[in-house]
Design an enzyme around this catalytic site. Structure first.
Site, short mmCIF file in Angstrom:
data_model
loop_
_atom_site.label_atom_id
_atom_site.label_comp_id
_atom_site.label_asym_id
_atom_site.label_seq_id
_atom_site.Cartn_x
_atom_site.Cartn_y
_atom_site.Cartn_z
N ASP B 11 0.85 -1.19 0.00
CA ASP B 11 0.00 0.00 0.00
C ASP B 11 0.89 1.24 0.00
OD1 ASP B 11 -2.20 -1.58 0.08
OD2 ASP B 11 -2.65 -1.27 2.20
N ASP B 130 -13.97 -6.89 -3.74
CA ASP B 130 -14.05 -7.02 -2.28
C ASP B 130 -15.45 -7.52 -1.96
OD1 ASP B 130 -11.53 -5.82 -2.06
OD2 ASP B 130 -12.39 -3.80 -1.91
#
Lengths: 200, 258
Positions: B11, B130
């Site tokens: 990230d 997701d």
């Protein structure tokens, strides 16, 4: 050493330029006949669609230049396919350096996903029963592939990979070399293959 | 035989990795390029860089980072985060990314998948999903898997399996499925849902969410039939080292690149 990379309308050309720079070689990206002929090594890379690529090469006369080069030439991915006689992709007549027909993968089982994408191993790295100089010190290693079309195993095959069935992972004829995989994305093994090519 | 892939995910915010690392005493633990290089040397098969920056300046920094990764790292990498139109895809590919991943933008406008595929080819288009499984309404039944937007914040009316099929049929190259139930729990991947996806999809699935120990990776390949497994913190915090993991997987008869 002067290394020329053939500039044409295929994607992913810069990754091979980066790979050469990491090895301390500053390549020349060019579509000029004079530049290509005067280079010590020529790399013909890319990712793309066969008929568009051939049209582009024909418009610039490169379909004539590439097969008549006399220094070591390395085709990568679509480069290898374009160096064959004909491709099923867009029913395209190609450069005819290798006497082979490029075919589309046909899945046999549900697990056979197209494109063939990821790390697969290269076996039998030899040409006419002697070790291919491109694979000096290598056999059985994993290299990175992304492709939906393949060249069947033939007399010009210099390494074999098995996906659905065996196919030409690399090819070789006189001063012409080619890989279906991407040495520039294949970590240390790929770098060794590029180094072998530069040191031919 | 095609190898199963191990993919560390980084990230990135304002050009720096967000989750820290406590291994290898990195001088620049926050530099995604340095971290990516170390993972590559350790045997990672691909890398994923997710841009979690919101600002315009951050996006520019991320593009610069992608260029550096392309120049310095010799394995394939995917970038995602904030990609919502063709122009974003073009910018990332021009900077040298091998693949891009889209998530909310694809749920909002599924045609984006077709556009990316026809412009750049299916191999560059990873669709991230997701999803969360609800509790079953009755005992013995299975809960429903629902897709979420905006990093798991907003539920949609899309079912995981229907959406995955549509993504597959629109020509995407891969699906990156994160189970919100398993993410961060470190008790293994969502192997039942993954096996169900693998049974009808014709494109590869990257499993994400739940990696805690080496056995979890064996199970995601052997039971979940995943093509690749993605993880972040177990690698970043050195709980699992990639060379050890691959040696273990090979011993467990999983085909991995060593």
């Amino acid at each position: 050493m002067k290394v020329a990379v053939v500039k044409y309308n295929a994607g992913n050309i810069f990754s091979v330029v980066h790979a050469l720079k990491r090895m301390g070689v500053e390549p020349l990206l060019t579509d000029s006949e004079v530049e290509l002929r005067s280079a010590d090594r020529v790399i013909f890379p890319g990712q793309g669609e066969a008929s568009n690529a051939m049209n582009y090469l024909r418009e610039r006369g490169l379909d004539r230049v590439i097969p008549s080069l006399t220094q070591p030439v390395l085709g990568i991915c679509i480069g290898q396919q374009l160096m064959c006689r004909h491709s099923e992709e867009g029913d395209t007549d190609c450069l005819g350096i290798f006497d082979a027909e490029v075919k589309r993968f046909q899945p046999v089982k549900h697990e056979d996903k197209i494109p063939h994408m990821g790390w697969n191993s290269i076996q039998n790295c030899q040409i006419q029963n002697s070790k291919s100089s491109l694979f000096k010190g290598l056999d059985g290693e994993f290299v990175y592939f992304v492709h939906s079309f393949y060249v069947p195993v033939c007399k010009e095959t210099a390494a074999v990979t098995n996906y659905i069935h065996p196919f030409s992972a690399a090819m070789q004829k006189d001063n012409f070399f080619a890989t279906q995989f991407h040495p520039e994305k294949s970590g240390e093994v790929g770098q060794q293959i590029l180094r072998n090519f530069l040191e031919l | 035989m095609l190898a199963k892939r191990i993919i560390p995910c980084l990230d990135v915010k304002d050009g720096q990795t967000v989750k820290g690392t406590n291994f290898l005493q990195l001088r620049q633990a926050g530099d995604p390029v340095e971290l990516g290089k170390i993972y590559s040397q350790q045997g990672a098969d691909e890398l994923v860089f997710l841009d979690i920056t919101a600002s315009h300046e951050g996006r520019k920094t991320f593009t610069d980072m992608v260029q550096k990764v392309a120049a310095e790292i010799d394995i394939p990498f995917t970038v995602g985060g904030g990609i919502s139109e063709l122009r974003d895809v073009d910018r990332m590919l021009s900077a040298g990314a091998d693949k891009i991943s889209i998530n909310s933008a694809a749920l909002r406008r599924p045609e984006l998948i077709d556009e990316i595929v026809s412009h750049f080819g299916s191999q560059v288009c990873v669709v991230a999903i997701d999803a969360q499984q609800s509790l079953p309404e009755k005992e013995g039944e299975e809960g429903t898997w629902t897709c979420y937007l905006n990093g798991g914040r907003i539920p949609t009316d899309r079912n995981l399996f229907d959406w995955a099929k549509e993504v597959n049929d629109r020509g995407a190259g891969e699906i990156l499925f994160t189970s919100m139930n398993h993410d961060g729990v470190k008790q293994g991947f969502a192997n039942e849902a993954l096996a169900r996806l693998a049974s009808f999809l014709t494109i590869p699935v990257i499993a994400s969410g739940g990696a805690g120990k080496m056995e979890d990776f064996r199970d995601v390949f052997a039971q979940g039939h995943a093509d690749a497994a993605l993880a972040a913190s177990v690698f970043h915090f050195g709980q699992i080292s990639i060379p050890e993991l691959k040696t273990y997987l090979r011993k467990e008869k999983i085909n991995v690149r060593i």
